[in-house]
Design a protein around this motif. Structure first.
Motif, PDB file in Angstrom:
ATOM      1  N   ILE A 136       0.873  -1.173   0.000  1.00 45.23           N
ATOM      2  CA  ILE A 136       0.000   0.000   0.000  1.00 45.23           C
ATOM      3  C   ILE A 136       0.908   1.219   0.000  1.00 45.23           C
ATOM      4  CG2 ILE A 136      -1.752   1.311   1.249  1.00 45.23           C
ATOM      5  CD1 ILE A 136      -2.622  -1.425   2.477  1.00 45.23           C
ATOM      6  N   VAL A 137       0.844   2.001  -1.057  1.00 45.52           N
ATOM      7  CA  VAL A 137       1.648   3.210  -1.166  1.00 45.52           C
ATOM      8  C   VAL A 137       0.757   4.369  -0.739  1.00 45.52           C
ATOM      9  CG1 VAL A 137       3.066   4.630  -2.667  1.00 45.52           C
ATOM     10  CG2 VAL A 137       2.966   2.159  -3.031  1.00 45.52           C
ATOM     11  N   ALA A 138       1.149   5.015   0.342  1.00 45.58           N
ATOM     12  CA  ALA A 138       0.344   6.083   0.935  1.00 45.58           C
ATOM     13  C   ALA A 138       1.155   7.376   0.963  1.00 45.58           C
ATOM     14  CB  ALA A 138      -0.074   5.707   2.352  1.00 45.58           C
ATOM     15  N   PRO A 139       0.684   8.420   0.291  1.00 49.29           N
ATOM     16  CA  PRO A 139       1.417   9.678   0.340  1.00 49.29           C
ATOM     17  C   PRO A 139       1.559  10.235   1.756  1.00 49.29           C
ATOM     18  CG  PRO A 139      -0.159   9.704  -1.443  1.00 49.29           C
ATOM     19  CD  PRO A 139      -0.433   8.471  -0.639  1.00 49.29           C
ATOM     20  N   HIS A 140       0.521  10.114   2.571  1.00 43.95           N
ATOM     21  CA  HIS A 140       0.545  10.670   3.922  1.00 43.95           C
ATOM     22  C   HIS A 140       0.079   9.622   4.921  1.00 43.95           C
ATOM     23  CE1 HIS A 140      -0.746  13.854   1.043  1.00 43.95           C
ATOM     24  NE2 HIS A 140       0.342  14.412   1.537  1.00 43.95           N
ATOM     25  N   PRO A 141       0.593   9.678   6.157  1.00 43.58           N
ATOM     26  CA  PRO A 141       0.033   8.831   7.203  1.00 43.58           C
ATOM     27  C   PRO A 141      -1.455   9.164   7.374  1.00 43.58           C
ATOM     28  CG  PRO A 141       2.116   9.742   7.921  1.00 43.58           C
ATOM     29  CD  PRO A 141       1.758  10.439   6.636  1.00 43.58           C
ATOM     30  N   ASP A 142      -2.267   8.213   7.415  1.00 42.32           N
ATOM     31  CA  ASP A 142      -3.726   8.125   7.534  1.00 42.32           C
ATOM     32  C   ASP A 142      -4.378   7.748   6.207  1.00 42.32           C
ATOM     33  OD1 ASP A 142      -4.305  10.567   6.112  1.00 42.32           O
ATOM     34  OD2 ASP A 142      -4.892  11.630   7.900  1.00 42.32           O
ATOM     35  N   ASP A 143      -3.696   7.990   5.077  1.00 38.96           N
ATOM     36  CA  ASP A 143      -4.263   7.599   3.780  1.00 38.96           C
ATOM     37  C   ASP A 143      -4.461   6.087   3.705  1.00 38.96           C
ATOM     38  OD1 ASP A 143      -4.220  10.236   2.950  1.00 38.96           O
ATOM     39  OD2 ASP A 143      -2.358  10.019   1.808  1.00 38.96           O
ATOM     40  N   GLU A 144      -3.562   5.330   4.333  1.00 32.17           N
ATOM     41  CA  GLU A 144      -3.648   3.870   4.266  1.00 32.17           C
ATOM     42  C   GLU A 144      -4.894   3.348   4.974  1.00 32.17           C
ATOM     43  OE1 GLU A 144      -1.988   4.466   8.260  1.00 32.17           O
ATOM     44  OE2 GLU A 144      -1.774   5.497   6.361  1.00 32.17           O
ATOM     45  N   ILE A 145      -5.281   3.976   6.085  1.00 30.51           N
ATOM     46  CA  ILE A 145      -6.506   3.542   6.776  1.00 30.51           C
ATOM     47  C   ILE A 145      -7.733   4.064   6.043  1.00 30.51           C
ATOM     48  CG2 ILE A 145      -7.877   3.671   8.883  1.00 30.51           C
ATOM     49  CD1 ILE A 145      -5.300   3.775  10.489  1.00 30.51           C
ATOM     50  N   ILE A 146      -7.717   5.331   5.644  1.00 30.44           N
ATOM     51  CA  ILE A 146      -8.877   5.906   4.957  1.00 30.44           C
ATOM     52  C   ILE A 146      -9.176   5.147   3.672  1.00 30.44           C
ATOM     53  CG2 ILE A 146      -9.760   7.949   3.753  1.00 30.44           C
ATOM     54  CD1 ILE A 146      -8.159   9.634   5.834  1.00 30.44           C
ATOM     55  N   GLU A 165       5.425  14.168  14.773  1.00 25.01           N
ATOM     56  CA  GLU A 165       4.183  13.683  15.384  1.00 25.01           C
ATOM     57  C   GLU A 165       3.479  12.708  14.455  1.00 25.01           C
ATOM     58  OE1 GLU A 165       0.086  15.418  17.388  1.00 25.01           O
ATOM     59  OE2 GLU A 165       1.098  16.608  15.852  1.00 25.01           O
ATOM     60  N   ARG A 166       3.345  13.056  13.186  1.00 25.30           N
ATOM     61  CA  ARG A 166       2.677  12.176  12.215  1.00 25.30           C
ATOM     62  C   ARG A 166       3.495  10.902  11.999  1.00 25.30           C
ATOM     63  NH1 ARG A 166      -0.895  14.227   8.602  1.00 25.30           N
ATOM     64  NH2 ARG A 166      -1.610  12.089   8.561  1.00 25.30           N
ATOM     65  N   GLU A 176       5.368   9.403  14.268  1.00 21.68           N
ATOM     66  CA  GLU A 176       5.122   8.561  15.448  1.00 21.68           C
ATOM     67  C   GLU A 176       3.738   7.924  15.377  1.00 21.68           C
ATOM     68  OE1 GLU A 176       7.343   7.636  17.752  1.00 21.68           O
ATOM     69  OE2 GLU A 176       8.733   8.737  16.470  1.00 21.68           O
ATOM     70  N   GLU A 177       2.765   8.681  14.884  1.00 23.76           N
ATOM     71  CA  GLU A 177       1.426   8.118  14.737  1.00 23.76           C
ATOM     72  C   GLU A 177       1.439   6.964  13.732  1.00 23.76           C
ATOM     73  OE1 GLU A 177      -1.560  11.803  15.741  1.00 23.76           O
ATOM     74  OE2 GLU A 177      -0.800  11.636  13.695  1.00 23.76           O
ATOM     75  N   ALA A 178       2.129   7.141  12.625  1.00 24.44           N
ATOM     76  CA  ALA A 178       2.196   6.082  11.616  1.00 24.44           C
ATOM     77  C   ALA A 178       2.773   4.797  12.221  1.00 24.44           C
ATOM     78  CB  ALA A 178       3.035   6.537  10.424  1.00 24.44           C
ATOM     79  N   LEU A 179       3.755   4.931  13.086  1.00 22.29           N
ATOM     80  CA  LEU A 179       4.356   3.754  13.717  1.00 22.29           C
ATOM     81  C   LEU A 179       3.398   3.069  14.692  1.00 22.29           C
ATOM     82  CD1 LEU A 179       7.988   5.058  14.246  1.00 22.29           C
ATOM     83  CD2 LEU A 179       7.202   3.353  12.581  1.00 22.29           C
ATOM     84  N   LYS A 180       2.428   3.832  15.238  1.00 18.88           N
ATOM     85  CA  LYS A 180       1.426   3.247  16.139  1.00 18.88           C
ATOM     86  C   LYS A 180       0.545   2.232  15.427  1.00 18.88           C
ATOM     87  CE  LYS A 180      -0.108   7.133  18.272  1.00 18.88           C
ATOM     88  NZ  LYS A 180      -1.108   7.906  18.992  1.00 18.88           N
ATOM     89  N   LEU A 181       0.462   2.341  14.125  1.00 16.41           N
ATOM     90  CA  LEU A 181      -0.366   1.422  13.360  1.00 16.41           C
ATOM     91  C   LEU A 181       0.102  -0.023  13.555  1.00 16.41           C
ATOM     92  CD1 LEU A 181      -2.754   1.273  11.443  1.00 16.41           C
ATOM     93  CD2 LEU A 181      -1.172   1.589   9.550  1.00 16.41           C
ATOM     94  N   LYS A 182       1.420  -0.221  13.767  1.00 16.17           N
ATOM     95  CA  LYS A 182       1.964  -1.567  13.995  1.00 16.17           C
ATOM     96  C   LYS A 182       1.363  -2.217  15.237  1.00 16.17           C
ATOM     97  CE  LYS A 182       5.148  -3.826  12.964  1.00 16.17           C
ATOM     98  NZ  LYS A 182       4.790  -5.140  12.453  1.00 16.17           N
ATOM     99  N   GLN A 229      -5.274  14.012  13.673  1.00 15.28           N
ATOM    100  CA  GLN A 229      -6.109  14.255  12.495  1.00 15.28           C
ATOM    101  C   GLN A 229      -7.598  14.098  12.781  1.00 15.28           C
ATOM    102  OE1 GLN A 229      -4.396  15.266   9.568  1.00 15.28           O
ATOM    103  NE2 GLN A 229      -2.929  15.376  11.237  1.00 15.28           N
ATOM    104  N   LYS A 230      -7.951  13.930  14.044  1.00 17.43           N
ATOM    105  CA  LYS A 230      -9.328  13.631  14.439  1.00 17.43           C
ATOM    106  C   LYS A 230     -10.343  14.609  13.863  1.00 17.43           C
ATOM    107  CE  LYS A 230     -11.114  11.500  18.581  1.00 17.43           C
ATOM    108  NZ  LYS A 230     -10.937  11.298  19.995  1.00 17.43           N
ATOM    109  N   SER A 231      -9.972  15.870  13.746  1.00 18.80           N
ATOM    110  CA  SER A 231     -10.921  16.868  13.236  1.00 18.80           C
ATOM    111  C   SER A 231     -11.309  16.606  11.778  1.00 18.80           C
ATOM    112  CB  SER A 231     -10.349  18.275  13.379  1.00 18.80           C
ATOM    113  OG  SER A 231      -9.180  18.399  12.584  1.00 18.80           O
ATOM    114  N   LEU A 232     -10.449  15.905  11.029  1.00 20.50           N
ATOM    115  CA  LEU A 232     -10.757  15.616   9.624  1.00 20.50           C
ATOM    116  C   LEU A 232     -12.006  14.762   9.478  1.00 20.50           C
ATOM    117  CD1 LEU A 232      -7.324  14.773   7.967  1.00 20.50           C
ATOM    118  CD2 LEU A 232      -8.728  16.792   7.603  1.00 20.50           C
ATOM    119  N   TRP A 233     -12.112  13.711  10.293  1.00 20.50           N
ATOM    120  CA  TRP A 233     -13.243  12.803  10.135  1.00 20.50           C
ATOM    121  C   TRP A 233     -14.316  12.996  11.189  1.00 20.50           C
ATOM    122  CZ3 TRP A 233      -8.218  10.986   9.851  1.00 20.50           C
ATOM    123  CH2 TRP A 233      -7.633  10.615  11.062  1.00 20.50           C
TER     124      TRP A 233
END
Length: 164
Positions: A11-21, A45-46, A48-54, A143-147
């Motif tokens: 999964i190629v994701a330009p930004h962290p959160d694109d992979e989940i969305i 910060e982003r 570190e968040e991406a690493l939390k996905l693991k 990114q909570k405000s986005l969704w």
């Protein structure tokens, strides 16, 4: 499946959160071994968040911030998920989607396009949308405000295979 190994999907994701969305259903598929490659370098910060996905999805692998796909991931046996180069509106998503299109055209690898903005004609409803929203909240609190008011980010997904 070779030697009992699960098929790898990239999964190629330009930004962290694109992979989940865009690819939550793929990430949660227990028959696959997802590898995420992030292409845009972002704040610590982003990162570190991406690493939390693991910790949220233990069977995935993460490759942080590569401008290209590392050669050892390129294989005709893998399936690649890229942002859609036509229906995405963000310039980084379209640019990375164009890389996916080139890989598909030049190598005939299995490339599937996903959509993050949910404006494409191939969108479908996610079976467990509030599980997806919980995952977004858990992994990407910045990114909570986005969704918060945009249900499209957790209610829908979409995948498309263009024919060449």
């Amino acid at each position: 499946m070779e030697n009992g190994k699960k098929p790898e999907v990239i999964i190629v994701a330009p930004h962290p959160d694109d992979e989940i969305i865009g690819c939550y259903s793929i990430l949660k598929n227990k028959d696959l071994s997802p590898i995420i490659i992030y292409t845009e370098n972002v704040s610590n910060e982003r990162r570190e968040e991406a690493l939390k996905l693991k910790t949220a999805i233990p069977n995935i692998k993460i490759q942080l911030f590569q401008k290209t796909i590392p050669g050892h991931f390129l294989s005709p046996f893998n399936t690649y998920y890229f942002p859609d180069p036509y229906f995405e509106v963000h310039p980084a998503h379209r640019a990375i989607g164009a890389v996916g299109e080139a890989i598909m055209r030049e190598s005939h690898y299995n490339v599937i396009f996903y959509n993050v903005n949910m404006q494409a004609p191939y969108i479908f409803e996610v079976p467990k949308p509030f599980d997806k929203k919980s995952m977004l909240n858990k992994v990407y609190p910045s990114q909570k405000s986005l969704w918060k008011n945009e249900a499209k980010y957790y209610l829908f997904e979409g995948y498309c295979k263009y024919l060449i």
